[in-house]
Structures are given as structure tokens and as C-alpha cells.
Design a protein around this motif. Structure first.
Motif, mmCIF file in Angstrom:
data_model
loop_
_atom_site.group_PDB
_atom_site.id
_atom_site.type_symbol
_atom_site.label_atom_id
_atom_site.label_comp_id
_atom_site.label_asym_id
_atom_site.label_seq_id
_atom_site.Cartn_x
_atom_site.Cartn_y
_atom_site.Cartn_z
ATOM 1 N N SER A 1 0.831 -1.207 0.000
ATOM 2 C CA SER A 1 0.000 0.000 0.000
ATOM 3 C C SER A 1 0.865 1.256 0.000
ATOM 4 C CB SER A 1 -0.918 -0.010 1.219
ATOM 5 O OG SER A 1 -1.623 1.197 1.309
ATOM 6 N N ASN A 2 1.907 1.256 0.826
ATOM 7 C CA ASN A 2 2.802 2.414 0.898
ATOM 8 C C ASN A 2 3.535 2.657 -0.418
ATOM 9 O OD1 ASN A 2 2.154 2.945 3.541
ATOM 10 N ND2 ASN A 2 3.914 1.869 4.379
ATOM 11 N N ILE A 3 4.093 1.624 -0.999
ATOM 12 C CA ILE A 3 4.864 1.812 -2.231
ATOM 13 C C ILE A 3 3.953 2.256 -3.378
ATOM 14 C CG2 ILE A 3 4.823 -0.559 -3.109
ATOM 15 C CD1 ILE A 3 7.780 -0.124 -3.888
ATOM 16 N N LYS A 4 2.739 1.731 -3.422
ATOM 17 C CA LYS A 4 1.808 2.141 -4.476
ATOM 18 C C LYS A 4 1.402 3.599 -4.318
ATOM 19 C CE LYS A 4 -1.645 -0.645 -5.101
ATOM 20 N NZ LYS A 4 -2.664 -1.685 -4.923
ATOM 21 N N SER A 5 1.125 4.030 -3.093
ATOM 22 C CA SER A 5 0.663 5.407 -2.895
ATOM 23 C C SER A 5 1.801 6.417 -2.908
ATOM 24 C CB SER A 5 -0.122 5.519 -1.595
ATOM 25 O OG SER A 5 0.715 5.293 -0.480
ATOM 26 N N GLU A 6 3.005 6.032 -2.497
ATOM 27 C CA GLU A 6 4.106 6.983 -2.412
ATOM 28 C C GLU A 6 4.993 7.002 -3.661
ATOM 29 O OE1 GLU A 6 6.259 6.299 1.195
ATOM 30 O OE2 GLU A 6 4.443 6.418 2.413
ATOM 31 N N GLU A 7 5.151 5.882 -4.316
ATOM 32 C CA GLU A 7 6.100 5.812 -5.431
ATOM 33 C C GLU A 7 5.433 5.745 -6.798
ATOM 34 O OE1 GLU A 7 9.766 6.029 -7.105
ATOM 35 O OE2 GLU A 7 9.309 6.220 -4.987
ATOM 36 N N PHE A 8 4.301 5.088 -6.908
ATOM 37 C CA PHE A 8 3.704 4.845 -8.219
ATOM 38 C C PHE A 8 2.314 5.459 -8.385
ATOM 39 C CE2 PHE A 8 6.783 1.392 -7.676
ATOM 40 C CZ PHE A 8 7.508 1.549 -8.842
ATOM 41 N N GLN A 9 1.950 6.383 -7.526
ATOM 42 C CA GLN A 9 0.609 6.949 -7.563
ATOM 43 C C GLN A 9 0.318 7.697 -8.866
ATOM 44 O OE1 GLN A 9 -0.214 9.621 -4.363
ATOM 45 N NE2 GLN A 9 -2.374 9.758 -4.835
ATOM 46 N N TYR A 10 1.273 8.442 -9.368
ATOM 47 C CA TYR A 10 1.022 9.278 -10.543
ATOM 48 C C TYR A 10 1.670 8.737 -11.815
ATOM 49 C CZ TYR A 10 -0.582 12.448 -6.971
ATOM 50 O OH TYR A 10 -1.250 12.997 -5.914
ATOM 51 N N VAL A 11 1.980 7.446 -11.830
ATOM 52 C CA VAL A 11 2.603 6.818 -12.992
ATOM 53 C C VAL A 11 1.524 6.116 -13.805
ATOM 54 C CG1 VAL A 11 4.256 5.091 -13.749
ATOM 55 C CG2 VAL A 11 4.761 6.494 -11.752
ATOM 56 N N LYS A 12 1.496 6.390 -15.097
ATOM 57 C CA LYS A 12 0.529 5.702 -15.962
ATOM 58 C C LYS A 12 0.924 4.238 -16.112
ATOM 59 C CE LYS A 12 -1.195 9.386 -18.852
ATOM 60 N NZ LYS A 12 -1.435 9.815 -20.214
ATOM 61 N N HIS A 13 -0.092 3.422 -16.214
ATOM 62 C CA HIS A 13 0.121 1.985 -16.391
ATOM 63 C C HIS A 13 0.938 1.732 -17.658
ATOM 64 C CE1 HIS A 13 -0.704 -2.230 -15.922
ATOM 65 N NE2 HIS A 13 -1.184 -2.300 -17.153
ATOM 66 N N ASN A 14 1.959 0.911 -17.560
ATOM 67 C CA ASN A 14 2.843 0.534 -18.674
ATOM 68 C C ASN A 14 3.681 1.682 -19.222
ATOM 69 O OD1 ASN A 14 2.022 -2.109 -18.573
ATOM 70 N ND2 ASN A 14 0.436 -1.834 -20.114
ATOM 71 N N SER A 15 3.849 2.759 -18.460
ATOM 72 C CA SER A 15 4.660 3.861 -18.963
ATOM 73 C C SER A 15 6.134 3.723 -18.585
ATOM 74 C CB SER A 15 4.129 5.205 -18.452
ATOM 75 O OG SER A 15 4.269 5.290 -17.056
ATOM 76 N N LEU A 16 6.458 2.808 -17.671
ATOM 77 C CA LEU A 16 7.841 2.598 -17.251
ATOM 78 C C LEU A 16 8.363 1.285 -17.815
ATOM 79 C CD1 LEU A 16 7.579 3.496 -13.459
ATOM 80 C CD2 LEU A 16 8.426 4.945 -15.280
ATOM 81 N N SER A 17 9.652 1.277 -18.110
ATOM 82 C CA SER A 17 10.266 0.021 -18.534
ATOM 83 C C SER A 17 10.496 -0.861 -17.307
ATOM 84 C CB SER A 17 11.604 0.294 -19.220
ATOM 85 O OG SER A 17 12.568 0.707 -18.265
ATOM 86 N N PHE A 18 10.789 -2.118 -17.550
ATOM 87 C CA PHE A 18 11.046 -3.060 -16.465
ATOM 88 C C PHE A 18 12.207 -2.582 -15.603
ATOM 89 C CE2 PHE A 18 13.063 -6.947 -14.817
ATOM 90 C CZ PHE A 18 12.009 -7.429 -14.056
ATOM 91 N N GLN A 19 13.278 -2.105 -16.239
ATOM 92 C CA GLN A 19 14.449 -1.627 -15.494
ATOM 93 C C GLN A 19 14.131 -0.391 -14.651
ATOM 94 O OE1 GLN A 19 17.275 -3.160 -14.984
ATOM 95 N NE2 GLN A 19 16.535 -4.844 -16.255
ATOM 96 N N GLU A 20 13.274 0.491 -15.169
ATOM 97 C CA GLU A 20 12.878 1.674 -14.404
ATOM 98 C C GLU A 20 12.072 1.279 -13.161
ATOM 99 O OE1 GLU A 20 12.379 5.231 -17.627
ATOM 100 O OE2 GLU A 20 10.913 3.603 -17.687
ATOM 101 N N VAL A 21 11.208 0.294 -13.307
ATOM 102 C CA VAL A 21 10.420 -0.185 -12.161
ATOM 103 C C VAL A 21 11.342 -0.792 -11.117
ATOM 104 C CG1 VAL A 21 8.679 -1.847 -11.398
ATOM 105 C CG2 VAL A 21 8.318 -0.524 -13.490
#
Length: 60
Positions: A22-42
């Protein structure tokens, strides 16, 4: 020997990791569009967040 696998239906066993997710989703990936990051970036962002989570943030 105590098994690390819990009984079925014991919700408290997963509470810690569910809180972390829950923390990582709300703090790190909240404003990232789905599939906009590469695997290495994630991987890089998760590693950076884990370092912050374990070493830098205020522990309660």
C-alpha cells in the motif's frame, strides 16, 4: 521447527507486506501511468524506495 506458512484465513500474517505494498503504491507509483515505465525503471524505483523505506524514513 515452526513453519513460516500460516493457516488458511489468518489475515494477520500478510498485514505487514500488505501495508508495504500500500505504501509503495501510494508513495512511489501513484502518478505513474500503467505501462509507462520500462522493467528496469520499475526495478530501479522499487530498489530506491526499499532503501528509503528501510534506512531513511522515520521508524514508528
Amino acid at each position: 521447527m515452526i513453519s513460516s506458512i500460516s493457516r488458511r484465513g489468518n489475515c494477520w500474517d500478510n498485514a505487514v507486506i500488505e501495508s508495504f505494498h500500500s505504501n509503495i503504491k501510494s508513495e512511489e507509483f501513484q502518478y505513474v501511468k500503467h505501462n509507462s515505465l520500462s522493467f528496469q525503471e520499475v526495478i530501479s524505483r522499487v530498489n530506491a524506495y526499499m532503501e528509503h523505506y528501510n534506512e531513511e524514513r522515520i521508524q514508528e
